[in-house]
Design a protein around this motif. Structure first.
Motif, PDB file in Angstrom:
ATOM      1  N   ILE A 204       2.449  -4.426  18.465  1.00  0.00           N
ATOM      2  CA  ILE A 204       2.087  -5.124  17.228  1.00  0.00           C
ATOM      3  C   ILE A 204       2.032  -4.159  16.046  1.00  0.00           C
ATOM      4  O   ILE A 204       2.428  -4.497  14.930  1.00  0.00           O
ATOM      5  N   PHE A 205       1.578  -2.929  16.308  1.00  0.00           N
ATOM      6  CA  PHE A 205       1.577  -1.909  15.256  1.00  0.00           C
ATOM      7  C   PHE A 205       3.011  -1.495  14.909  1.00  0.00           C
ATOM      8  O   PHE A 205       3.354  -1.310  13.735  1.00  0.00           O
ATOM      9  N   ASP A 229      -8.437  -1.655  17.280  1.00  0.00           N
ATOM     10  CA  ASP A 229      -7.882  -1.017  16.098  1.00  0.00           C
ATOM     11  C   ASP A 229      -7.681   0.489  16.282  1.00  0.00           C
ATOM     12  O   ASP A 229      -6.554   0.986  16.189  1.00  0.00           O
ATOM     13  N   LYS A 230      -8.768   1.198  16.558  1.00  0.00           N
ATOM     14  CA  LYS A 230      -8.660   2.663  16.572  1.00  0.00           C
ATOM     15  C   LYS A 230      -7.864   3.174  17.764  1.00  0.00           C
ATOM     16  O   LYS A 230      -6.910   3.942  17.598  1.00  0.00           O
ATOM     17  N   ALA A 231      -8.233   2.747  18.964  1.00  0.00           N
ATOM     18  CA  ALA A 231      -7.515   3.232  20.143  1.00  0.00           C
ATOM     19  C   ALA A 231      -6.068   2.761  20.128  1.00  0.00           C
ATOM     20  O   ALA A 231      -5.148   3.520  20.471  1.00  0.00           O
ATOM     21  N   GLY A 232      -5.857   1.510  19.711  1.00  0.00           N
ATOM     22  CA  GLY A 232      -4.498   0.983  19.666  1.00  0.00           C
ATOM     23  C   GLY A 232      -3.618   1.736  18.681  1.00  0.00           C
ATOM     24  O   GLY A 232      -2.477   2.097  18.989  1.00  0.00           O
ATOM     25  N   ASN A 234      -4.171   4.823  17.348  1.00  0.00           N
ATOM     26  CA  ASN A 234      -4.044   6.228  17.722  1.00  0.00           C
ATOM     27  C   ASN A 234      -3.042   6.440  18.853  1.00  0.00           C
ATOM     28  O   ASN A 234      -2.401   7.493  18.936  1.00  0.00           O
ATOM     29  N   ALA A 235      -2.883   5.439  19.716  1.00  0.00           N
ATOM     30  CA  ALA A 235      -1.976   5.563  20.859  1.00  0.00           C
ATOM     31  C   ALA A 235      -0.522   5.738  20.431  1.00  0.00           C
ATOM     32  O   ALA A 235       0.289   6.275  21.196  1.00  0.00           O
ATOM     33  N   ILE A 236      -0.172   5.303  19.204  1.00  0.00           N
ATOM     34  CA  ILE A 236       1.207   5.491  18.744  1.00  0.00           C
ATOM     35  C   ILE A 236       1.278   6.522  17.618  1.00  0.00           C
ATOM     36  O   ILE A 236       2.258   6.584  16.879  1.00  0.00           O
TER      37      ILE A 236
END
Length: 263
Positions: A204-205, A229-232, A234-236
């Motif tokens: 989605i990001f 939000d944050k973990a999602g 930061n993962a990319i």
């Protein structure tokens, strides 16, 4: 969306100056100054620190106009809801945080998910009650923007920052953004119920970044949920500022992106 998503001497009055038209659109005076400074190469302002800003909707860009439990209770009185607001709030959080057996919480208009939330929060399964609650949140007057949000979005857009909404939401979101007069500010509006992915899924990001043509390393996401939000993000490799912790106002977001200083 985390569980914990107007216009306030006739003889002396002078009409306010009309917006300055630049390249076919209206810009603010500060946006004009920024463009003139950049064009003149006089060294007044740096380029924005980020080329793109991604924003969560519910709980970040969109705030409820009054507490959810208060609204549920107020509407519910006509349908026999007697639970105190404290219990409604607890039930809402409990239902919202519970595991959802399907891939997406918000499929289409999101009604299946929201029926469970409303019933768990209030103990009322009356279809008419649910529909009234659902329709209440389908209109912009049930929501508000944080102070300074519209001004910040305009300033960032004037400065050349690409703007996107990235939200776990149902199909009501586009209308809500239009009702609140910010829909046209965004270069992309990415809604989980439309694209088939929910935060923290990286897809989605990535969809949002692709739509605004900005690399993850040159953008920042602002949202209110540590995991979604944050973990999602930061993962990319996408930086994330938590709303209410890392940034508390839209003016602060603007200041951090439009850093001033010598070039």
């Amino acid at each position: 969306m985390s569980p914990a998503a107007a216009a306030r001497y006739p003889l002396l009055w002078r009409a306010p100056p009309a917006p300055i038209a630049v390249l076919g659109g209206a810009v603010s005076l500060s946006g004009m100054r920024r463009r003139l400074s950049a064009a003149a190469g006089s060294g007044g302002l740096r380029p924005p620190a980020y080329g793109g800003l991604l924003l969560d909707a519910g709980g970040t860009l969109l705030q409820v106009a009054r507490p959810v439990a208060e609204t549920y209770a107020s509407i519910g009185r006509r349908y026999g809801v007697t639970k105190p607001e404290k219990s409604i709030k607890e039930g809402f959080k409990r239902a919202f945080a519970a595991p959802w057996p399907k891939t997406l919480r918000y499929q289409g208009d999101g009604r299946p998910f929201w029926r469970i939330v409303v019933a768990e929060a209030t103990g009322c399964t009356d279809d008419d009650y649910f529909e009234e609650v659902y329709q209440h949140y389908a209109h912009g007057d049930a929501w508000r923007l944080p102070d300074g949000a519209d001004t910040t979005l305009r300033e960032l857009k004037d400065a050349g920052v690409k703007l996107a909404v990235v939200s776990n939401f149902d199909t009501r979101l586009r209308k809500l953004l239009k009702d609140l007069n910010v829909s046209d500010m965004f270069d992309a509006i990415v809604v989980s119920s439309e694209v088939g992915f929910e935060k923290p899924a990286p897809e989605i990001f990535k969809i949002a970044l692709d739509q605004i043509s900005v690399e993850a390393s040159k953008a920042v996401h602002v949202g209110d949920d540590e995991t979604a939000d944050k973990a999602g993000a930061n993962a990319i490799g996408l930086e994330c500022w938590l709303w209410g912790e890392d940034v508390k106002t839209f003016c602060e977001i603007q200041d951090r992106i439009l850093t001033a200083g010598p070039q």
